[in-house]
Motif scaffolding. Structure first.
Motif, PDB file in Angstrom:
ATOM      1  N   GLU A 105       0.838  -1.215   0.000  1.00  0.00           N
ATOM      2  CA  GLU A 105       0.000   0.000   0.000  1.00  0.00           C
ATOM      3  C   GLU A 105       0.873   1.266   0.000  1.00  0.00           C
ATOM      4  OE1 GLU A 105      -2.993  -0.196  -0.552  1.00  0.00           O
ATOM      5  OE2 GLU A 105      -3.845  -1.981   0.374  1.00  0.00           O
ATOM      6  N   ARG A 130     -15.141   4.699   3.388  1.00  0.00           N
ATOM      7  CA  ARG A 130     -16.297   3.942   3.904  1.00  0.00           C
ATOM      8  C   ARG A 130     -17.602   4.702   3.741  1.00  0.00           C
ATOM      9  NH1 ARG A 130     -13.455   3.254   9.572  1.00  0.00           N
ATOM     10  NH2 ARG A 130     -13.198   5.446   9.052  1.00  0.00           N
ATOM     11  N   LEU A 148     -17.952   4.389  -1.775  1.00  0.00           N
ATOM     12  CA  LEU A 148     -17.857   2.922  -1.733  1.00  0.00           C
ATOM     13  C   LEU A 148     -17.508   2.287  -3.074  1.00  0.00           C
ATOM     14  CD1 LEU A 148     -20.638   1.549   0.645  1.00  0.00           C
ATOM     15  CD2 LEU A 148     -18.167   1.412   0.930  1.00  0.00           C
ATOM     16  N   ALA A 169     -12.649   3.016  -7.054  1.00  0.00           N
ATOM     17  CA  ALA A 169     -11.683   1.918  -7.157  1.00  0.00           C
ATOM     18  C   ALA A 169     -10.448   2.127  -6.287  1.00  0.00           C
ATOM     19  CB  ALA A 169     -11.278   1.738  -8.618  1.00  0.00           C
ATOM     20  N   SER A 170     -10.230   3.337  -5.793  1.00  0.00           N
ATOM     21  CA  SER A 170      -9.015   3.572  -4.995  1.00  0.00           C
ATOM     22  C   SER A 170      -9.354   4.386  -3.744  1.00  0.00           C
ATOM     23  CB  SER A 170      -7.979   4.307  -5.846  1.00  0.00           C
ATOM     24  OG  SER A 170      -8.503   5.544  -6.272  1.00  0.00           O
ATOM     25  N   ARG A 211      -8.308   3.356  -0.435  1.00  0.00           N
ATOM     26  CA  ARG A 211      -8.452   2.554   0.780  1.00  0.00           C
ATOM     27  C   ARG A 211      -7.121   2.181   1.432  1.00  0.00           C
ATOM     28  NH1 ARG A 211     -12.028   1.112  -2.976  1.00  0.00           N
ATOM     29  NH2 ARG A 211     -14.204   1.373  -2.393  1.00  0.00           N
ATOM     30  N   GLY A 212      -6.011   2.568   0.802  1.00  0.00           N
ATOM     31  CA  GLY A 212      -4.686   2.148   1.281  1.00  0.00           C
ATOM     32  C   GLY A 212      -4.384   2.562   2.711  1.00  0.00           C
ATOM     33  N   LEU A 257      -6.450   3.384   5.135  1.00  0.00           N
ATOM     34  CA  LEU A 257      -7.343   2.689   6.064  1.00  0.00           C
ATOM     35  C   LEU A 257      -6.825   1.267   6.331  1.00  0.00           C
ATOM     36  CD1 LEU A 257     -10.214   2.598   7.473  1.00  0.00           C
ATOM     37  CD2 LEU A 257     -11.067   1.670   5.317  1.00  0.00           C
ATOM     38  N   ILE A 258      -6.400   0.597   5.274  1.00  0.00           N
ATOM     39  CA  ILE A 258      -5.916  -0.779   5.412  1.00  0.00           C
ATOM     40  C   ILE A 258      -4.601  -0.826   6.201  1.00  0.00           C
ATOM     41  CG2 ILE A 258      -4.992  -2.742   4.079  1.00  0.00           C
ATOM     42  CD1 ILE A 258      -7.232  -2.217   2.035  1.00  0.00           C
ATOM     43  N   SER A 284      -5.432  -2.868  -1.370  1.00  0.00           N
ATOM     44  CA  SER A 284      -6.511  -1.981  -1.824  1.00  0.00           C
ATOM     45  C   SER A 284      -6.625  -1.960  -3.347  1.00  0.00           C
ATOM     46  CB  SER A 284      -6.301  -0.562  -1.282  1.00  0.00           C
ATOM     47  OG  SER A 284      -5.127   0.000  -1.803  1.00  0.00           O
ATOM     48  N   SER A 285      -5.504  -2.197  -4.045  1.00  0.00           N
ATOM     49  CA  SER A 285      -5.576  -2.261  -5.511  1.00  0.00           C
ATOM     50  C   SER A 285      -6.361  -3.495  -5.949  1.00  0.00           C
ATOM     51  CB  SER A 285      -4.174  -2.297  -6.124  1.00  0.00           C
ATOM     52  OG  SER A 285      -3.438  -1.181  -5.727  1.00  0.00           O
ATOM     53  N   LEU A 301      -8.752  -4.836  -4.172  1.00  0.00           N
ATOM     54  CA  LEU A 301     -10.159  -4.488  -3.900  1.00  0.00           C
ATOM     55  C   LEU A 301     -10.696  -3.607  -5.030  1.00  0.00           C
ATOM     56  CD1 LEU A 301      -9.994  -3.621  -0.080  1.00  0.00           C
ATOM     57  CD2 LEU A 301     -11.070  -5.623  -1.099  1.00  0.00           C
ATOM     58  N   GLY A 302      -9.856  -2.660  -5.475  1.00  0.00           N
ATOM     59  CA  GLY A 302     -10.247  -1.770  -6.570  1.00  0.00           C
ATOM     60  C   GLY A 302     -10.533  -2.555  -7.843  1.00  0.00           C
ATOM     61  N   ILE A 304     -13.951  -4.045  -7.499  1.00  0.00           N
ATOM     62  CA  ILE A 304     -14.994  -3.021  -7.676  1.00  0.00           C
ATOM     63  C   ILE A 304     -15.131  -2.663  -9.155  1.00  0.00           C
ATOM     64  CG2 ILE A 304     -15.636  -0.623  -7.141  1.00  0.00           C
ATOM     65  CD1 ILE A 304     -14.080  -1.104  -4.450  1.00  0.00           C
ATOM     66  N   LEU A 322     -17.027  -5.434 -10.807  1.00  0.00           N
ATOM     67  CA  LEU A 322     -18.456  -5.364 -10.468  1.00  0.00           C
ATOM     68  C   LEU A 322     -19.158  -4.292 -11.310  1.00  0.00           C
ATOM     69  CD1 LEU A 322     -20.747  -6.235  -8.424  1.00  0.00           C
ATOM     70  CD2 LEU A 322     -20.019  -4.305  -7.020  1.00  0.00           C
ATOM     71  N   THR A 323     -18.511  -3.135 -11.417  1.00  0.00           N
ATOM     72  CA  THR A 323     -19.098  -2.028 -12.181  1.00  0.00           C
ATOM     73  C   THR A 323     -19.232  -2.400 -13.661  1.00  0.00           C
ATOM     74  OG1 THR A 323     -18.028  -0.516 -10.641  1.00  0.00           O
ATOM     75  CG2 THR A 323     -18.854   0.451 -12.666  1.00  0.00           C
ATOM     76  N   THR A 376     -13.476  -1.992   5.220  1.00  0.00           N
ATOM     77  CA  THR A 376     -13.690  -1.020   4.134  1.00  0.00           C
ATOM     78  C   THR A 376     -15.191  -0.841   3.818  1.00  0.00           C
ATOM     79  OG1 THR A 376     -13.418  -2.803   2.527  1.00  0.00           O
ATOM     80  CG2 THR A 376     -11.467  -1.465   3.017  1.00  0.00           C
ATOM     81  N   LYS A 377     -16.026  -1.623   4.500  1.00  0.00           N
ATOM     82  CA  LYS A 377     -17.494  -1.629   4.302  1.00  0.00           C
ATOM     83  C   LYS A 377     -17.900  -2.142   2.924  1.00  0.00           C
ATOM     84  CE  LYS A 377     -18.949   1.455   7.897  1.00  0.00           C
ATOM     85  NZ  LYS A 377     -19.701   2.633   8.295  1.00  0.00           N
ATOM     86  N   LEU A 378     -16.992  -2.831   2.245  1.00  0.00           N
ATOM     87  CA  LEU A 378     -17.338  -3.386   0.929  1.00  0.00           C
ATOM     88  C   LEU A 378     -18.244  -4.605   1.068  1.00  0.00           C
ATOM     89  CD1 LEU A 378     -13.987  -2.954  -1.024  1.00  0.00           C
ATOM     90  CD2 LEU A 378     -16.079  -1.613  -1.237  1.00  0.00           C
ATOM     91  N   THR A 390     -20.987  -4.481   2.086  1.00  0.00           N
ATOM     92  CA  THR A 390     -22.331  -4.007   1.740  1.00  0.00           C
ATOM     93  C   THR A 390     -22.583  -4.005   0.231  1.00  0.00           C
ATOM     94  OG1 THR A 390     -21.530  -1.736   1.711  1.00  0.00           O
ATOM     95  CG2 THR A 390     -22.463  -2.505   3.786  1.00  0.00           C
ATOM     96  N   ILE A 391     -21.515  -4.084  -0.573  1.00  0.00           N
ATOM     97  CA  ILE A 391     -21.766  -4.025  -2.028  1.00  0.00           C
ATOM     98  C   ILE A 391     -21.536  -5.357  -2.750  1.00  0.00           C
ATOM     99  CG2 ILE A 391     -21.327  -1.528  -2.161  1.00  0.00           C
ATOM    100  CD1 ILE A 391     -18.739  -2.273  -3.707  1.00  0.00           C
TER     101      ILE A 391
END
Lengths: 143, 112
Positions: A48, A97, A102, A105-106, A108-109, A111-112, B56-57, B59-60, B63, B66-67, B92-94, B96-97
């Motif tokens: 990250e 969050r 939500l 795509a980016s 979140r680094g 936070l993680i 996070s990449s 996760l991105g 997402i 999904l989109t 990250t609250k993901l 929920t999606i």
């Protein structure tokens, strides 16, 4: 508790460097007294910090490198990731969050990193921005 | 990161193996999705059983997938999310999606 430098790596500011950083990290932290899960936490957090340094700090400038230094003492591992960017104010980074963020795509680094590491510090230095990551050993000295 | 694609009951299953850290591999993932959408697939399951870790990449990348699928009128579901990755979804609250199932059987069942 004296900190000893145990490794250093300089990489180019391109996304492909992340794999090189991961190989270096994996080899180094395998020697540390971390359980497997904590090794993953460290590897993810370094990826990250380095990704942010490449993309946001150095903006993929081929003239700029990212420096990653590893230190340890009997109690914890410290990693310092440094870029040549102008830095940023962590509190101004939008909260990923929130409903409206939500599906982004980016972002979140940070936070993680804060979730996985015991200490995360962002600081602007003379040459750029530094991210300091620390993870405590569950006990004992690194071999 | 390695991708393995196969079809079952008109559902495109993508098994992901290794570390999901974004970078050039994210492009391969999106290209694979676009190709399969182009073939007419609407129902997708990502099997995350063999994912070592994700940042996070990664996760991105999910997402983005999904989109892309939703924009094409399709659906994406996750299967066999490990505890570690689930904890990232929670912070990250993901959670929920993404629609997520414990096993491939349950994910496939949800499409019937």
């Amino acid at each position: 508790m004296p900190l000893k430098k145990i490794g250093e790596l300089k990489v180019n500011s391109q996304p492909a460097s992340l794999a090189e950083v991961d190989r270096f990290t994996e080899k180094l932290i395998r020697k540390m007294p971390f359980p497997n899960e904590a090794q993953d936490d460290v590897a993810i957090s370094i990826s990250e910090a380095v990704n942010n340094a490449i993309m946001h700090g150095n903006r993929q400038d081929p003239q700029k490198q990212v420096l990653i230094r590893f230190y340890s003492c009997s109690q914890y591992l410290r990693i310092v990731v440094q870029d040549h960017g102008l830095g940023f104010t962590p509190n101004r980074v939008p909260d990923p969050r929130k409903e409206e963020n939500l599906l982004k795509a980016s972002g979140r680094g940070m936070l993680i990193m804060r979730h996985l590491m015991d200490r995360v510090v962002f600081r602007v230095v003379k040459m750029g921005m530094q991210v300091i990551l620390e993870k405590r050993f569950p006990g004992g000295l690194p071999t | 990161m390695k991708l393995k694609l196969h079809e079952e009951n008109n559902v495109l299953i993508i098994e992901i193996k290794g570390k999901m850290m974004g970078g050039p591999e994210a492009n391969d993932f999106h290209e694979a999705l676009k190709t399969e959408i182009g073939k007419g697939f609407k129902k997708f399951i990502l099997d995350l059983r063999e994912v070592d870790w994700m940042n996070s990449s990664g996760l991105g990348m999910l997402i983005g997938g999904l989109t892309t699928i939703k924009n094409a009128g399709g659906e994406l579901k996750l299967s066999s999310v490990t505890e570690k990755i689930h904890s990232l979804f929670v912070i990250t609250k993901l959670v929920t999606i993404f629609e997520s199932y414990d096993s491939m059987e349950k994910a496939l069942e949800s499409y019937r």
